[in-house]
Design a protein around this motif. Structure first.
Motif, PDB file in Angstrom:
ATOM      1  N   ASP A 297      -7.945  19.939  -0.125  1.00 18.14           N
ATOM      2  CA  ASP A 297      -8.834  18.981   0.567  1.00 18.14           C
ATOM      3  C   ASP A 297      -8.201  18.041   1.054  1.00 18.14           C
ATOM      4  O   ASP A 297      -8.907  16.899   1.337  1.00 18.14           O
ATOM      5  CB  ASP A 297      -9.953  18.946  -0.641  1.00 18.14           C
ATOM      6  N   GLY A 298      -6.881  17.682   0.991  1.00 19.62           N
ATOM      7  CA  GLY A 298      -6.110  16.713   1.781  1.00 19.62           C
ATOM      8  C   GLY A 298      -5.763  15.474   0.787  1.00 19.62           C
ATOM      9  O   GLY A 298      -5.332  14.512   1.390  1.00 19.62           O
ATOM     10  N   ALA A 299      -6.095  15.586  -0.643  1.00 23.17           N
ATOM     11  CA  ALA A 299      -5.575  14.709  -1.416  1.00 23.17           C
ATOM     12  C   ALA A 299      -4.064  14.452  -1.945  1.00 23.17           C
ATOM     13  O   ALA A 299      -3.569  15.603  -1.990  1.00 23.17           O
ATOM     14  CB  ALA A 299      -6.467  14.831  -2.675  1.00 23.17           C
ATOM     15  N   PHE A 300      -3.361  13.470  -2.004  1.00 23.77           N
ATOM     16  CA  PHE A 300      -2.183  13.168  -2.581  1.00 23.77           C
ATOM     17  C   PHE A 300      -2.298  13.444  -4.179  1.00 23.77           C
ATOM     18  O   PHE A 300      -2.848  12.451  -4.741  1.00 23.77           O
ATOM     19  CB  PHE A 300      -1.516  11.833  -2.112  1.00 23.77           C
ATOM     20  N   GLU A 301      -1.707  14.388  -4.383  1.00 19.24           N
ATOM     21  CA  GLU A 301      -1.763  14.698  -6.094  1.00 19.24           C
ATOM     22  C   GLU A 301      -0.561  14.283  -6.915  1.00 19.24           C
ATOM     23  O   GLU A 301      -0.747  14.207  -8.144  1.00 19.24           O
ATOM     24  CB  GLU A 301      -2.050  16.263  -6.263  1.00 19.24           C
ATOM     25  N   GLY A 302       0.582  14.118  -6.380  1.00 16.99           N
ATOM     26  CA  GLY A 302       1.770  13.674  -6.877  1.00 16.99           C
ATOM     27  C   GLY A 302       2.843  14.560  -6.537  1.00 16.99           C
ATOM     28  O   GLY A 302       2.969  14.938  -5.367  1.00 16.99           O
ATOM     29  N   GLY A 303       4.154  14.467  -7.208  1.00  8.25           N
ATOM     30  CA  GLY A 303       5.473  14.837  -6.653  1.00  8.25           C
ATOM     31  C   GLY A 303       6.373  14.841  -7.654  1.00  8.25           C
ATOM     32  O   GLY A 303       6.409  14.502  -8.712  1.00  8.25           O
ATOM     33  N   ILE A 304       7.608  14.907  -6.864  1.00  6.00           N
ATOM     34  CA  ILE A 304       9.005  14.802  -7.635  1.00  6.00           C
ATOM     35  C   ILE A 304       9.690  13.782  -6.543  1.00  6.00           C
ATOM     36  O   ILE A 304       9.667  13.718  -5.182  1.00  6.00           O
ATOM     37  CB  ILE A 304       9.626  16.055  -7.570  1.00  6.00           C
ATOM     38  N   ILE A 305      10.579  12.978  -7.349  1.00  7.02           N
ATOM     39  CA  ILE A 305      11.507  12.114  -6.751  1.00  7.02           C
ATOM     40  C   ILE A 305      12.954  12.547  -7.273  1.00  7.02           C
ATOM     41  O   ILE A 305      13.067  12.505  -8.311  1.00  7.02           O
ATOM     42  CB  ILE A 305      11.140  10.731  -6.782  1.00  7.02           C
ATOM     43  N   ALA A 306      13.823  12.812  -6.238  1.00  2.00           N
ATOM     44  CA  ALA A 306      15.227  13.163  -6.844  1.00  2.00           C
ATOM     45  C   ALA A 306      16.338  12.724  -5.817  1.00  2.00           C
ATOM     46  O   ALA A 306      15.889  11.974  -4.735  1.00  2.00           O
ATOM     47  CB  ALA A 306      15.256  14.853  -6.476  1.00  2.00           C
ATOM     48  N   PRO A 307      17.474  12.509  -6.236  1.00  2.00           N
ATOM     49  CA  PRO A 307      18.319  11.779  -5.188  1.00  2.00           C
ATOM     50  C   PRO A 307      18.620  12.505  -4.138  1.00  2.00           C
ATOM     51  O   PRO A 307      18.698  13.711  -4.153  1.00  2.00           O
ATOM     52  CB  PRO A 307      19.789  11.826  -6.362  1.00  2.00           C
ATOM     53  N   GLY A 308      18.774  11.506  -3.037  1.00  2.00           N
ATOM     54  CA  GLY A 308      19.185  12.516  -1.720  1.00  2.00           C
ATOM     55  C   GLY A 308      20.647  12.695  -1.643  1.00  2.00           C
ATOM     56  O   GLY A 308      21.460  12.658  -2.384  1.00  2.00           O
ATOM     57  N   ILE A 309      20.748  13.700  -0.803  1.00  2.00           N
ATOM     58  CA  ILE A 309      22.243  14.568  -0.617  1.00  2.00           C
ATOM     59  C   ILE A 309      23.115  13.619  -0.171  1.00  2.00           C
ATOM     60  O   ILE A 309      24.372  13.531  -0.744  1.00  2.00           O
ATOM     61  CB  ILE A 309      22.050  15.655   0.421  1.00  2.00           C
ATOM     62  N   ASN A 310      23.027  12.533   0.666  1.00  2.00           N
ATOM     63  CA  ASN A 310      23.952  11.487   0.856  1.00  2.00           C
ATOM     64  C   ASN A 310      24.225  10.663  -0.508  1.00  2.00           C
ATOM     65  O   ASN A 310      25.421  10.272  -0.491  1.00  2.00           O
ATOM     66  CB  ASN A 310      23.566  10.609   1.746  1.00  2.00           C
ATOM     67  N   LEU A 311      23.194  10.342  -1.218  1.00  5.43           N
ATOM     68  CA  LEU A 311      23.320   9.625  -2.418  1.00  5.43           C
ATOM     69  C   LEU A 311      24.531  10.523  -3.313  1.00  5.43           C
ATOM     70  O   LEU A 311      25.370   9.762  -3.911  1.00  5.43           O
ATOM     71  CB  LEU A 311      22.129   9.125  -2.994  1.00  5.43           C
ATOM     72  N   SER A 312      23.903  11.747  -3.479  1.00  2.94           N
ATOM     73  CA  SER A 312      24.895  12.622  -4.282  1.00  2.94           C
ATOM     74  C   SER A 312      26.342  12.676  -3.792  1.00  2.94           C
ATOM     75  O   SER A 312      27.170  12.713  -4.824  1.00  2.94           O
ATOM     76  CB  SER A 312      24.132  14.145  -4.322  1.00  2.94           C
ATOM     77  N   MET A 313      26.699  12.555  -2.652  1.00  8.03           N
ATOM     78  CA  MET A 313      27.804  12.751  -2.140  1.00  8.03           C
ATOM     79  C   MET A 313      28.642  11.411  -2.558  1.00  8.03           C
ATOM     80  O   MET A 313      29.758  11.587  -2.893  1.00  8.03           O
ATOM     81  CB  MET A 313      28.018  13.248  -0.659  1.00  8.03           C
TER      82      MET A 313
END
Length: 258
Positions: A143-159
């Motif tokens: 129905d178009g609602a923002f329910e949540g999610g995940i935040i992880a390090p970006g690939i450039n940050l990992s390198m």
């Protein structure tokens, strides 16, 4: 014409929309102390190359996850385009999206803009992957609602972290290796970061789908997302214009003219 500005932690994207489509897009590194005048010098030269001038711009919308940069971007709009910018997340700016987080105010402007850019284009429920300084995985309900999610390090940050923490490991470019097993230090690092990152994406998407317990459409966007094309088994659509489309929709729903 509308100037849309998406200010991320690493890059800032400027784009011009003429009411029918995007006429041009330019990307610069994000420097929170860059003044309105410095932005203007850079932007005026690029606009001139496309046959445009500041006089062509009569509206501005801004989304930023870097609060320190907003003052100068707001001054850019006011001083050089003679317009008061619409700023995503400020009081009175309608986003027309329900945020089902424990603390709704914690939803980043960039994540909500992406959700609006995807709604109506892709069949929900959705997982939106935005790969930048951080990589976010956002779940948008049917129905178009923002329910949540995940935040992880970006690939450039990992390198960068790998290079910074290990004295003998060099700084290398991120690329898609042809083989998983590297035969020297550089190719071993590239393989570890790239294929490890692909498995991070696919693994987290599969866990989200299992938890959500229904079919979901997976859309990817962000500055380095083109690297993943053909490598990930879970991404259904690659959409580099997702954020800009969301900004355009926000501007329209808040009274902007086509």
């Amino acid at each position: 014409m509308l100037l849309a500005i998406d200010c991320g932690n690493t890059n800032t994207l400027f784009a011009v929309h003429d009411g029918e489509g995007w006429k041009a897009q330019w990307r610069s590194s994000t420097v929170s102390t860059r003044t309105a005048d410095e932005h203007a010098v850079w932007l005026s030269a690029l606009m001139a190359l496309q046959g445009m001038s500041f006089d062509d711009i009569d509206a501005c919308v801004i989304s930023t996850v870097v609060p320190q940069a907003l003052f100068n971007l707001r001054n850019l709009a006011r001083r050089y385009f003679d317009t008061v910018p619409l700023v995503v997340g400020e009081p009175g700016v309608d986003l027309d999206i329900e945020v089902r987080l424990a603390r709704p105010q914690e939803a980043g402007a960039d994540r909500l803009v992406n959700a609006l850019g995807a709604r109506g284009i892709y069949e929900g429920p959705l997982i939106i992957i935005d790969s930048g300084t951080a990589t976010t995985f956002d779940v948008i309900s049917e129905d178009g609602a923002f329910e949540g999610g995940i935040i992880a390090p970006g690939i450039n940050l990992s390198m960068q972290a790998l290079h910074a923490a290990a004295a003998k490991l060099p700084r290398v470019a991120i690329t898609k290796p042809q083989r998983v097993m590297g035969n020297d230090t550089v190719s071993a690092m590239q393989s570890g970061v790239f294929w490890g990152y692909i498995d991070l994406i696919d693994g987290l998407v599969e866990r989200l789908k299992a938890e959500y317990a229904r079919p979901m459409t997976v859309v990817a966007t962000g500055g380095v997302v083109s690297l993943f094309d053909g490598a990930s088994r879970t991404i259904d659509h690659y959409d580099p214009d997702l954020t800009m489309r969301g900004l355009w929709q926000i501007w329209r729903m808040n009274g902007g003219d086509a």
